[in-house]
Each structure stands twice: as structure tokens, then as C-alpha cells.
Design an enzyme around this catalytic site. Structure first.
Site: not given
Length: 268
Positions: A233, A71
Site C-alpha cells: 500500500s 491495497s
């Protein structure tokens, strides 16, 4: 697993054994002219200084973390071992996580480790985008703060190792009014800007969702965070704001990556 609690209990246990040895057991051994410490004391009292030092360092100065996901690519890679400064945002009591001394406040652009609001036994790492009172708008994969747009400088396409494909690569910069801090982000053009199934979270009424993205007003005592790998993310766009009390510290150094030793010392 609450490692902080386990380390605290180990410190108390070994510290108690160390104190008993100093006050009771050691004088008895000297009186009996016995030099050898019993095995159970070697593994309790004997380990106390080491465990105590680790506990103090980890609780008040620096704590190591491992990056488990992509992420934060390209700034942080999977497998990076990072150090987190525990006192940047204030001194907190270990285990209780109660702040006893204010030092600094998070700044836009800081990479922070925090306890995930939905499960505080889990630590997350993201970048601070919005401070209390900020209006954060992420529309069509472009970010603005309080009506001022971030600037974007295109970089060569980046191979995202987690998804084995190339992503658009930019250097994103805050407006000068907000410090002008720069860092790199990834976007996958084929991914939709729509935020699918955002959670119901505290202050979710501060966010308005549309097919283009989301606009949120950050409540007092909270922060809006995002991953640098924007389309890979789970962050404040999906599960909400990070309370100040959940902050662990500021990430600042990559000290090891067993799969890529060139990563040591790098941090963007």
C-alpha cells in the site's frame, strides 16, 4: 476525467433545454397541434429528470466506486464495487468541493475515499489511522498511537491474490482509549520495514524515518491513512497526510463484485 464536472454540465444543459421546452417550445407545439417532441429535445429536455436525480444523489448522498488495487485486502478485494456516503463528513458543493455544512469528523478506523493529494483528479481509498494531533508510529510492522500500542490477534495465513502468495494475517485493534475498533490486516514478513524513497510532502518535517519504519505527528486539519495490506500500500507513510478538504466520504457497503458474488453486502 472530472466526471462530477461533466455530470454538472450535462445537468445544466438538459435543464436549460427542459425549461425552454416548458416555457416556449411546448406551447408552440400545442398551438400548432404537434404532439411529437423534436429529437434534439428528447435527448436533452427528456433526459433532464434522470440526469438531475443522478447528479443530486451522486453529489450529496452516495457515490459508487470500484476497488482497482489490492491495497485494502483483506477488507476490500480487487473488483469490489462499493458505495461511499457523501454526507457523513459534511455537505460539500459539487465540483467546487467546498464544505457548506459540518456534520461529523472522520474517526480512527473509518475507510475513506479521498482525492489523492499529489493528483486530485485521482481518488484513493484507505483507512484512517491518525487524527489531527496524533503521533503515529509504525515500527517493525507494529502500529502505536500516542504511545499506545495496537493489539494483534493472529489469524490463519491469507492468500494474497494480487501477489499469489501467503501473507501473515492479523486482527488489529485500537486501544480502548481510542475506541477499540478492530479490522483485519496483512503483513508480508519477507518485506523490509524500511520506507523506501518517501516523497517530499507538506508537513514532511513532522515525520522521522528509520530502518524500522516511520513516526509522524499529524498536523491540524489533516489525517494519517494506511492500507490494510500493509506491505502493498502506497499511503501516508510514503506521500504524506490527507487534508480534510480532500475527503470525499466514508465507504460502507460492497454492492457488487462481478468475479465473486459472495462479496455483495460484505464490508469489514
Amino acid at each position: 476525467m472530472n466526471f462530477a464536472l461533466i455530470l454538472f454540465l450535462a445537468t445544466v444543459l438538459t435543464g436549460t433545454a427542459w425549461l425552454l421546452d416548458k416555457l416556449i417550445f411546448a406551447p408552440r407545439r400545442r398551438a400548432a397541434r404537434v404532439e411529437q417532441m423534436p429529437l434534439w429535445l428528447e435527448y436533452t429536455a427528456g433526459l433532464f429528470p434522470v440526469i438531475c436525480i443522478v447528479f443530486l444523489l451522486r453529489s450529496f448522498l452516495f457515490e459508487p466506486f470500484k476497488i482497482p488495487s489490492g491495497s485494502m485486502i483483506p477488507s476490500l478485494m480487487i473488483g469490489d464495487f462499493i458505495l461511499v456516503n457523501k454526507y457523513t463528513y459534511g455537505i460539500r458543493l459539487p465540483v467546487l468541493n467546498t464544505k457548506v455544512l459540518d456534520i461529523n469528523e472522520p474517526q480512527r478506523g473509518d475507510v475513506v475515499v479521498f482525492r489523492y493529494p499529489k493528483d486530485e483528479s485521482v481518488d484513493y481509498i484507505k483507512r484512517v489511522i491518525g487524527l489531527p494531533g496524533d503521533v503515529i508510529s509504525y515500527q517493525n510492522k507494529r502500529l502505536s498511537i500516542n504511545g499506545q500500542a495496537m493489539s494483534y490477534e493472529e489469524q490463519p495465513d491469507f492468500l494474497d491474490p494480487e501477489h499469489m502468495g501467503y501473507a501473515k494475517h492479523y486482527r488489529e485493534a485500537f486501544p480502548k482509549d481510542f475506541g477499540g475498533y478492530q479490522y483485519r490486516i496483512l503483513n508480508h514478513p519477507e518485506r523490509s520495514s524500511l520506507i523506501f524513497n518517501p516523497d517530499r510532502f507538506p508537513y514532511s518535517e513532522n515525520c522521522q524515518y528509520s530502518s524500522a519504519g516511520v513516526t509522524c505527528t499529524v498536523p491540524a486539519g489533516h489525517y494519517f491513512v494506511m492500507g490494510d495490506n500493509r506491505d502493498n500500500s502506497a499511503d501516508s507513510r510514503f506521500w504524506g497526510f490527507v487534508p480534510e478538504k480532500n475527503l470525499v466520504g466514508r465507504a460502507f457497503f460492497v454492492w457488487m463484485n462481478l468475479g465473486d458474488l459472495k462479496r455483495i453486502g460484505r464490508f469489514e
